[in-house]
Design a protein around this motif. Structure first.
Motif, PDB file in Angstrom:
ATOM      1  N   HIS A 146      -0.948  -0.356  -4.310  1.00 60.54           N
ATOM      2  CA  HIS A 146      -2.172  -1.094  -4.588  1.00 60.54           C
ATOM      3  C   HIS A 146      -3.351  -0.118  -4.598  1.00 60.54           C
ATOM      4  O   HIS A 146      -3.426   0.775  -3.757  1.00 60.54           O
ATOM      5  CB  HIS A 146      -2.365  -2.152  -3.507  1.00 60.54           C
ATOM      6  N   GLU A 147      -4.246  -0.280  -5.552  1.00 61.43           N
ATOM      7  CA  GLU A 147      -5.346   0.688  -5.695  1.00 61.43           C
ATOM      8  C   GLU A 147      -6.262   0.762  -4.477  1.00 61.43           C
ATOM      9  O   GLU A 147      -6.938   1.770  -4.267  1.00 61.43           O
ATOM     10  CB  GLU A 147      -6.197   0.351  -6.933  1.00 61.43           C
ATOM     11  N   ASP A 148      -6.284  -0.307  -3.658  1.00 54.06           N
ATOM     12  CA  ASP A 148      -7.229  -0.344  -2.537  1.00 54.06           C
ATOM     13  C   ASP A 148      -7.024   0.800  -1.545  1.00 54.06           C
ATOM     14  O   ASP A 148      -7.967   1.247  -0.901  1.00 54.06           O
ATOM     15  CB  ASP A 148      -7.124  -1.679  -1.789  1.00 54.06           C
ATOM     16  N   TYR A 173       0.806  -1.218   0.000  1.00 55.74           N
ATOM     17  CA  TYR A 173       0.000   0.000   0.000  1.00 55.74           C
ATOM     18  C   TYR A 173       0.845   1.278   0.000  1.00 55.74           C
ATOM     19  O   TYR A 173       0.303   2.385  -0.009  1.00 55.74           O
ATOM     20  CB  TYR A 173      -0.946   0.008   1.206  1.00 55.74           C
ATOM     21  N   GLY A 174       2.166   1.117   0.054  1.00 60.86           N
ATOM     22  CA  GLY A 174       3.033   2.292   0.027  1.00 60.86           C
ATOM     23  C   GLY A 174       2.911   3.165   1.252  1.00 60.86           C
ATOM     24  O   GLY A 174       3.175   4.365   1.198  1.00 60.86           O
ATOM     25  N   ILE A 175       2.499   2.584   2.380  1.00 60.33           N
ATOM     26  CA  ILE A 175       2.365   3.386   3.602  1.00 60.33           C
ATOM     27  C   ILE A 175       3.281   2.795   4.689  1.00 60.33           C
ATOM     28  O   ILE A 175       3.301   1.581   4.876  1.00 60.33           O
ATOM     29  CB  ILE A 175       0.893   3.460   4.074  1.00 60.33           C
ATOM     30  N   ALA A 186      -2.778  -1.664  -9.736  1.00 60.94           N
ATOM     31  CA  ALA A 186      -1.833  -0.800  -9.019  1.00 60.94           C
ATOM     32  C   ALA A 186      -1.911   0.598  -9.601  1.00 60.94           C
ATOM     33  O   ALA A 186      -2.172   0.767 -10.788  1.00 60.94           O
ATOM     34  CB  ALA A 186      -0.426  -1.341  -9.146  1.00 60.94           C
ATOM     35  N   VAL A 187      -1.704   1.579  -8.742  1.00 62.30           N
ATOM     36  CA  VAL A 187      -1.623   2.961  -9.204  1.00 62.30           C
ATOM     37  C   VAL A 187      -0.149   3.348  -9.180  1.00 62.30           C
ATOM     38  O   VAL A 187       0.526   3.217  -8.161  1.00 62.30           O
ATOM     39  CB  VAL A 187      -2.439   3.894  -8.283  1.00 62.30           C
ATOM     40  N   ILE A 188       0.342   3.779 -10.343  1.00 62.22           N
ATOM     41  CA  ILE A 188       1.755   4.167 -10.435  1.00 62.22           C
ATOM     42  C   ILE A 188       1.799   5.682 -10.634  1.00 62.22           C
ATOM     43  O   ILE A 188       1.159   6.207 -11.550  1.00 62.22           O
ATOM     44  CB  ILE A 188       2.440   3.452 -11.618  1.00 62.22           C
ATOM     45  N   THR A 189       2.486   6.368  -9.766  1.00 63.64           N
ATOM     46  CA  THR A 189       2.595   7.826  -9.921  1.00 63.64           C
ATOM     47  C   THR A 189       4.039   8.181 -10.225  1.00 63.64           C
ATOM     48  O   THR A 189       4.963   7.625  -9.642  1.00 63.64           O
ATOM     49  CB  THR A 189       2.158   8.583  -8.657  1.00 63.64           C
TER      50      THR A 189
END
Lengths: 452, 89
Positions: free
Chosen positions: B79-81, A67-69, B3-6
């Motif tokens: 992850h998009e969630d 989750y990138g957190i 997945a969201v990639i920025t």
């Protein structure tokens, strides 16, 4: 479809405003480890903890990546050791503390809580033995955390237990005098202690808890402060809405992480704790929220009202975001762990008396406050009794975590590093409550505890 | 799973191509891209299907981050969630 604005907001919260998951804490019941033989008990405790939480740290890191957190701490809390130890001698209880440390080392976790006693109404021999050895246990281990519940709204206040805590805290300070009395940072005295709290030093796995459970605590003071800043000069009704919406978003992340951790560890989800937990990092401070609300400095008159509103709005926003809320759930005001609180105390704006008033409207209590090392133990007992009375009468949790920094005086400071931060040593009213404390006995439960 | 990639940083030639190549290399299928360039500042959000990912997700995150570093960009894959739960009831 995912909205660009939402994506940027979330990323900004994490990267710029210090949003993180403060802790995933696995509560582990030790009831099935009970044994008459202390060595056997210790072996069973070690085996159970290391088996149940075997994948905790690895899973935490995986979720962090997913989750990138950031997930700052991975912790374990166990059934109060005074109960599990039962017939153990003080030496036996010390052995259990070393066993918990060994399990913590094996797992690679940050803290292990549950070196605890519940003595709100009276003390068993086991509880007495355990409390007597707390200073040695905390000074000889690094990650073990201890708590003692000395009162509840139902049972009243056990003043005999409080009278023991002042000397216990001072001995903790003395035994770790070369490390800024750090053992005191791992000991907390409670009223109305929650049994599913994920935060240290007060975490333990309560007696009505399942065999294991995942409890999660979030941290987002920086996010709330930024949202208030963006809201500008709106009135307080509008500000409460801003805080609620922000708290909702923060808590949803906590719930997401808790669900994922519970699924991956095959352990039931327990609770999400809604507390806003600060860190010493700049921008991650509850005091800055209060100042952003319009106070010149945290501690100014108006602080209690601002904190009451903040605490209430955080709960209202958070409660809908989580399926089960528990633990302490309120704004924390630990002095050493909050850059804004430290600054306010150093400039003389924040005093112990003001902090005491603030604890009446938020969780959790007089937390991480350094006081002069030569403070008499009865004065510490008196501070504890006052704070505990606020909890008992208001049917809420309160707690005391004081550091009488050995050899230091008011105006100096002590530094613990990491999440525990730096504490300016605060001046105290040292008129003696000794005669009151020495009376002993119990302060009866308040009338409004009779609800049946 | 998506997945969201920025991707953010100074605009240079071939950013989208590089990120897309890396995605393709690991089996991530790009579903949508929005991007903007504001006074030389590049910002892109990419949605990718990661069901057929040939590596595990944390490696994929690390690879993209490393690609970003080598090009002076900041690249996050999440992850998009986390976005869905935070912003939708």
């Amino acid at each position: 479809m995912i909205n660009t604005q939402d994506v940027l907001e979330t990323i900004n919260m994490i990267r710029e405003e210090c949003l993180d998951i403060r802790t995933i804490t696995m509560g582990i019941s030790l009831w099935d480890c009970v044994s008459e033989d202390t060595d056997r008990l210790c072996d069973k405790i070690y085996d159970k903890i290391t088996k149940k939480a075997e994948h905790l740290v690895k899973t935490g890191s995986e979720i962090e990546k997913m989750y990138g957190i950031p997930i700052v701490n991975k912790r374990v809390s166990v059934t109060p050791v005074s109960l599990i130890g039962g017939a153990a001698t003080p030496d036996g209880y010390l052995k259990i503390a070393h066993t918990l440390q060994r399990a913590s080392d094996t797992l690679g976790i940050n803290f292990i809580g549950g070196y605890s006693a519940l003595v709100q109404k009276g003390m068993t021999e086991g509880a007495k033995n355990m409390i007597s050895i707390i200073p040695e246990a905390l000074s000889q281990t690094r990650n073990v955390c201890s708590s003692v519940n000395v009162a509840s709204t139902k049972a009243g206040i056990n003043m005999d237990a409080i009278a023991l805590m002042g000397s216990t805290i001072k001995r903790c300070a003395y035994l770790t005098r070369d490390e800024n009395s750090i053992a005191c940072a791992k000991l907390v005295v409670f009223a109305n202690v929650p049994e599913d709290n994920p935060f240290m030093a007060g975490a333990f796995c309560g007696i009505g808890e399942p065999d294991a459970a995942i409890n999660v605590g979030v941290s987002g003071p920086g996010v709330v402060a930024s949202a208030i800043r963006r809201a500008g000069d709106c009135n307080l009704s509008e500000l409460a809405d801003v805080i609620k919406k922000t708290a909702f978003k923060i808590t949803r992340v906590g719930q997401l992480v808790a669900n994922e951790a519970a699924k991956r560890l095959n352990t039931p989800f327990g609770i999400v704790d809604l507390s806003l937990a600060p860190t010493p990092a700049v921008g991650d401070s509850v005091a800055y929220i209060l100042e952003e609300m319009g106070l010149e400095s945290c501690g100014a008159h108006g602080t209690t009202a601002a904190l009451a509103m903040l605490n209430d709005a955080v709960k209202k926003g958070g409660v809908m975001a989580s399926s089960h809320v528990g633990g302490l759930s309120g704004a924390f005001i630990p002095v050493s762990e909050d850059a804004g609180m430290i600054a306010a105390a150093e400039r003389g704006a924040l005093t112990l008396e003001k902090l005491e008033a603030m604890t009446a409207v938020c969780s959790v209590g007089l937390d991480m406050i350094a006081i002069p090392g030569d403070t008499p133990e009865e004065v510490i007992d008196g501070i504890i009794a006052d704070e505990i009375a606020i909890g008992v009468v208001n049917t809420k949790t309160t707690a005391v975590r004081l550091i009488p920094a050995y050899g230091k005086k008011a105006g100096e400071s002590v530094s613990f590093g990491g999440l525990l931060g730096t504490a300016p040593i605060m001046d105290l009213n040292t008129y003696s409550p000794a005669r009151f404390i020495k009376r002993g006995g119990r302060i009866p439960a308040p009338i409004h505890s009779l609800k049946n | 799973m998506k997945a969201v990639i920025t991707v953010t940083g100074k605009d240079t030639v071939g950013i989208i191509a590089d990120v897309a190549t890396e995605c393709a290399k690991h089996g991530a299928n790009i579903l949508d891209i929005t991007q903007s360039v504001l006074s030389e500042y590049f910002a892109m959000i990419m949605l990718a299907d990661i069901n057929q990912l040939t590596t595990d997700f944390s490696n994929f995150v690390d690879t993209l981050e490393a690609l970003g570093k080598s090009r002076g960009l900041v690249i996050h894959a999440m992850h998009e969630d986390i976005f869905n739960t935070m912003h939708h009831i």
